[in-house]
Enzyme design. Structure first.
Site, PDB file in Angstrom:
ATOM      1  N   LYS A  54      -3.214  14.845  59.849  1.00 16.36           N
ATOM      2  CA  LYS A  54      -3.109  15.923  59.031  1.00 16.36           C
ATOM      3  C   LYS A  54      -4.214  17.146  59.544  1.00 16.36           C
ATOM      4  O   LYS A  54      -3.645  18.038  59.668  1.00 16.36           O
ATOM      5  CB  LYS A  54      -2.993  15.684  57.425  1.00 16.36           C
ATOM      6  CG  LYS A  54      -2.084  14.827  56.898  1.00 16.36           C
ATOM      7  CD  LYS A  54      -2.295  14.345  55.388  1.00 16.36           C
ATOM      8  CE  LYS A  54      -0.897  13.469  55.108  1.00 16.36           C
ATOM      9  NZ  LYS A  54      -1.347  12.765  53.727  1.00 16.36           N
ATOM     10  N   GLN A  98      -5.163  11.900  49.054  1.00 14.01           N
ATOM     11  CA  GLN A  98      -4.418  10.914  49.711  1.00 14.01           C
ATOM     12  C   GLN A  98      -4.192   9.765  48.854  1.00 14.01           C
ATOM     13  O   GLN A  98      -5.056   9.017  48.391  1.00 14.01           O
ATOM     14  CB  GLN A  98      -5.008  10.449  51.009  1.00 14.01           C
ATOM     15  CG  GLN A  98      -4.477   9.506  51.844  1.00 14.01           C
ATOM     16  CD  GLN A  98      -3.459  10.025  52.621  1.00 14.01           C
ATOM     17  OE1 GLN A  98      -3.042  11.149  53.047  1.00 14.01           O
ATOM     18  NE2 GLN A  98      -2.445   9.295  52.472  1.00 14.01           N
ATOM     19  N   ASP A 121       1.135  18.660  47.982  1.00 14.09           N
ATOM     20  CA  ASP A 121       1.845  17.547  48.175  1.00 14.09           C
ATOM     21  C   ASP A 121       3.113  17.559  47.082  1.00 14.09           C
ATOM     22  O   ASP A 121       3.797  16.564  47.289  1.00 14.09           O
ATOM     23  CB  ASP A 121       0.812  16.385  47.896  1.00 14.09           C
ATOM     24  CG  ASP A 121       0.669  15.332  48.979  1.00 14.09           C
ATOM     25  OD1 ASP A 121       1.270  15.454  49.937  1.00 14.09           O
ATOM     26  OD2 ASP A 121      -0.189  14.430  48.717  1.00 14.09           O
TER      27      ASP A 121
END
Ligand code: NAD
Length: 307
Positions: A54, A98, A121
């Site tokens: 990422k 994460q 997200d």
């Protein structure tokens, strides 16, 4: 034989476009580069690889990024405080926690601490709720990547039948929401009829539903769950699953999806490979979401200054 949907190629093309758009936006609005902050708790090696990818993609498109590494012993309260600080920090546009988090931390609670505006997200309950109401929202990256692939390959969705296998809150369910979204609503609707299958769908029913589907999207994590006798000839098969297996032939580990690729591709019309299908699109859509968040926040900050 099926046409291969090349997610890697599409994601590279989108990244080039994004890079240009971000550069142009910064010049036009006279603003700093978008900023993405990732929080990585513990030392899970797969998570480390994902975060590194990422960061690399962010760098490719001109998004500034930072990873905050935290020990797996961190308390839930401490983690919440760090996220709250980032929520208030005007130099941050996107916050990504994460997953998975250590067992003593409630990941749903943590996802809801991330402010809706910075939730790149799309895992915050408000953003997921908006998606289920066909309202404009931050759509989770993997579902958004799947939608983008369907669009790029001109796959007709209006009135078609789609089967989604896997009902997780972050992948299967939002994919279903997008597929059945109403084209007359705020979100760009796909107007499919959807059937959602999961671990308690009897195998013979799974086969029956899949055989009716024009589009099959599988997000389970079980290699070879979807076989050629389950496919309607010409159907589009999107494989989200990722499992690392040991390859007897090469004596090395490799990544596979949920679809028996070699045999299914003889029957399907279009198919995504693993790797190189949905995976690269997920990372690319994270960049898109971060840019969207940066644009919205910059606008809000300007409006506040004017007031
Ligand atoms: P999850 O474990 O949260 O959900 C799996 C789902 O599969 C569940 O809803 C379960 O009911 C269903 N399921 C289990 N066995 C089944 C069966 N025999 N038949 C039908 N359904 C069954 O997983 P997730 O987070 O949704 O991820 C699913 C897969 O997608 C995993 O392999 C994961 O690694 C992968 N993934 C890939 C990307 C990407 O970018 N390509 C992103 C996220 C997840």
């Amino acid at each position: 034989e099926a046409k291969i949907i090349d997610g890697k190629k599409i994601s590279e093309e989108i990244k080039i476009e994004l890079r240009e758009q971000i550069k142009e936006w910064m010049q036009q609005e006279n603003v700093r580069a978008p900023q993405l902050t990732c929080i990585l708790v513990g030392e899970d090696s797969a998570s480390q690889v994902y975060v590194k990818n990422k960061m690399k993609a962010a760098n490719d498109v001109g998004i500034k990024s930072e990873t905050i590494n935290l020990p797996k012993t961190i308390s839930e309260d401490e983690l919440i405080q760090i996220i709250e600080r980032l929520n208030d920090d005007n130099s941050v546009d996107g916050i990504l926690v994460q997953l998975p988090l250590p067992d003593h931390i409630d990941d749903k609670k943590i996802c809801n601490i991330v402010s809706c505006e910075k939730d790149v997200d799309g895992f915050n309950s408000t953003n997921l709720g908006r998606l289920s109401q066909d309202l404009n929202t931050m759509v989770p990256c993997t579902p958004l990547g799947v939608q983008e692939l369907l669009k790029k390959y001109d796959i007709e969705t209006f009135g078609k039948t789609a089967v989604v296998v896997g009902r997780s809150a972050h992948v299967g369910k939002p994919i279903q929401s997008l597929l059945q979204s109403d084209g007359r609503h705020e979100i760009s609707g796909m107007d499919c009829t959807t059937i959602m299958c999961h671990r308690f769908t009897p195998p013979e029913k799974l086969k029956k539903f899949c055989r009716e589907a024009d589009i099959i999207i599988v997000a389970v994590g079980k290699p070879n769950l979807i076989r050629e006798d389950m496919i309607k000839p010409g159907a589009c098969v999107i494989d989200v699953g990722i499992t690392r297996i040991y390859d007897e032939e090469t004596k090395k580990s490799k990544l596979v999806g949920d679809v028996d690729f070699e045999n299914v591709k003889k029957v399907a019309g279009l198919i995504t490979p693993v790797p190189g299908g949905v995976g690269p699109m997920t990372v690319c859509m994270l960049m898109k979401n971060t840019f969207t968040a940066a644009k919205r926040l910059a606008k809000l900050r300007k409006e506040k200054l004017i007031k």
